[in-house]
Design a protein around this motif. Structure first.
Motif, PDB file in Angstrom:
ATOM      1  N   ARG A  38       8.175 -31.413   0.607  1.00 23.25           N
ATOM      2  CA  ARG A  38       6.917 -30.237   1.016  1.00 23.25           C
ATOM      3  C   ARG A  38       6.737 -29.158   1.857  1.00 23.25           C
ATOM      4  NH1 ARG A  38       1.658 -34.153   0.843  1.00 23.25           N
ATOM      5  NH2 ARG A  38       1.766 -32.822   2.970  1.00 23.25           N
ATOM      6  N   ILE A  39       5.571 -28.001   1.709  1.00 20.08           N
ATOM      7  CA  ILE A  39       5.520 -27.148   2.329  1.00 20.08           C
ATOM      8  C   ILE A  39       4.083 -26.750   2.126  1.00 20.08           C
ATOM      9  CG2 ILE A  39       5.794 -24.667   3.166  1.00 20.08           C
ATOM     10  CD1 ILE A  39       7.846 -25.920   3.104  1.00 20.08           C
ATOM     11  N   GLU A  40       3.443 -26.844   3.048  1.00 19.72           N
ATOM     12  CA  GLU A  40       1.817 -26.722   3.335  1.00 19.72           C
ATOM     13  C   GLU A  40       1.536 -25.443   3.818  1.00 19.72           C
ATOM     14  OE1 GLU A  40      -0.772 -29.518   4.571  1.00 19.72           O
ATOM     15  OE2 GLU A  40       0.056 -31.315   3.843  1.00 19.72           O
ATOM     16  N   VAL A  41       0.672 -24.750   2.526  1.00 22.56           N
ATOM     17  CA  VAL A  41       0.336 -22.935   3.595  1.00 22.56           C
ATOM     18  C   VAL A  41      -1.002 -22.316   3.959  1.00 22.56           C
ATOM     19  CG1 VAL A  41       0.840 -20.517   2.853  1.00 22.56           C
ATOM     20  CG2 VAL A  41       1.815 -21.893   1.736  1.00 22.56           C
ATOM     21  N   HIS A  42      -1.279 -22.749   5.256  1.00 27.77           N
ATOM     22  CA  HIS A  42      -2.905 -22.215   5.135  1.00 27.77           C
ATOM     23  C   HIS A  42      -2.829 -21.203   5.823  1.00 27.77           C
ATOM     24  CE1 HIS A  42      -3.524 -26.413   5.686  1.00 27.77           C
ATOM     25  NE2 HIS A  42      -1.675 -27.095   6.361  1.00 27.77           N
ATOM     26  N   LEU A  43      -3.687 -19.899   4.821  1.00 28.30           N
ATOM     27  CA  LEU A  43      -4.208 -19.009   4.958  1.00 28.30           C
ATOM     28  C   LEU A  43      -5.869 -19.223   5.156  1.00 28.30           C
ATOM     29  CD1 LEU A  43      -2.377 -17.634   1.604  1.00 28.30           C
ATOM     30  CD2 LEU A  43      -1.556 -17.109   3.676  1.00 28.30           C
ATOM     31  N   SER A  44      -5.336 -17.978   6.308  1.00 27.84           N
ATOM     32  CA  SER A  44      -7.202 -17.636   6.746  1.00 27.84           C
ATOM     33  C   SER A  44      -7.244 -16.279   7.367  1.00 27.84           C
ATOM     34  CB  SER A  44      -7.356 -18.664   7.705  1.00 27.84           C
ATOM     35  OG  SER A  44      -6.356 -18.731   9.007  1.00 27.84           O
ATOM     36  N   ASP A  45      -8.203 -15.969   7.377  1.00 24.34           N
ATOM     37  CA  ASP A  45      -8.961 -14.890   7.787  1.00 24.34           C
ATOM     38  C   ASP A  45      -9.891 -14.800   8.855  1.00 24.34           C
ATOM     39  OD1 ASP A  45      -9.443 -12.031   8.933  1.00 24.34           O
ATOM     40  OD2 ASP A  45     -10.480 -10.908   6.404  1.00 24.34           O
TER      41      ASP A  45
END
Length: 104
Positions: A38-45
């Motif tokens: 699994r790949i977890e992608v966490h995007l934030s500004d």
């Protein structure tokens, strides 16, 4: 290899963006797909509505069979650039990790 997206309240997470970025990640990590579950992608500004450079953050966490999770982070001016930079870092880290495993 499952890809899971997580966004903060300042990043709009829609299906089109997730699909595009999933294909970027899958294509770049294809040679590791047998080892990654699994790949977890966490995007934030990080600056929210304020302007500023390098405020988009992408953290990629790869779950590799038999190893602890491997995480990398990249900051950029756009979400796409932060994802691309994080992919480059993750590929480099995975290359080193698997090279070390082969040398033992």
């Amino acid at each position: 290899m499952t890809i899971q997206f997580n966004t903060d309240k300042n990043i709009a997470g829609n299906d089109r963006t997730a699909s595009y970025m999933s294909s970027m990640i899958s294509d770049s990590l294809d040679r590791f797909s047998e080892n990654i579950t699994r790949i977890e992608v966490h995007l934030s500004d990080e600056n929210s509505s304020k302007s500023g450079g390098n405020d988009k953050r992408c953290m990629l966490e790869a779950r590799v069979e038999g190893l602890k999770p491997i995480a990398v982070t990249h900051h950029a001016d756009t979400v796409e650039a932060s994802v691309s930079g994080a992919i480059d870092k993750l590929v480099s880290t995975l290359d080193r990790t698997f090279e070390k495993m082969r040398s033992y």
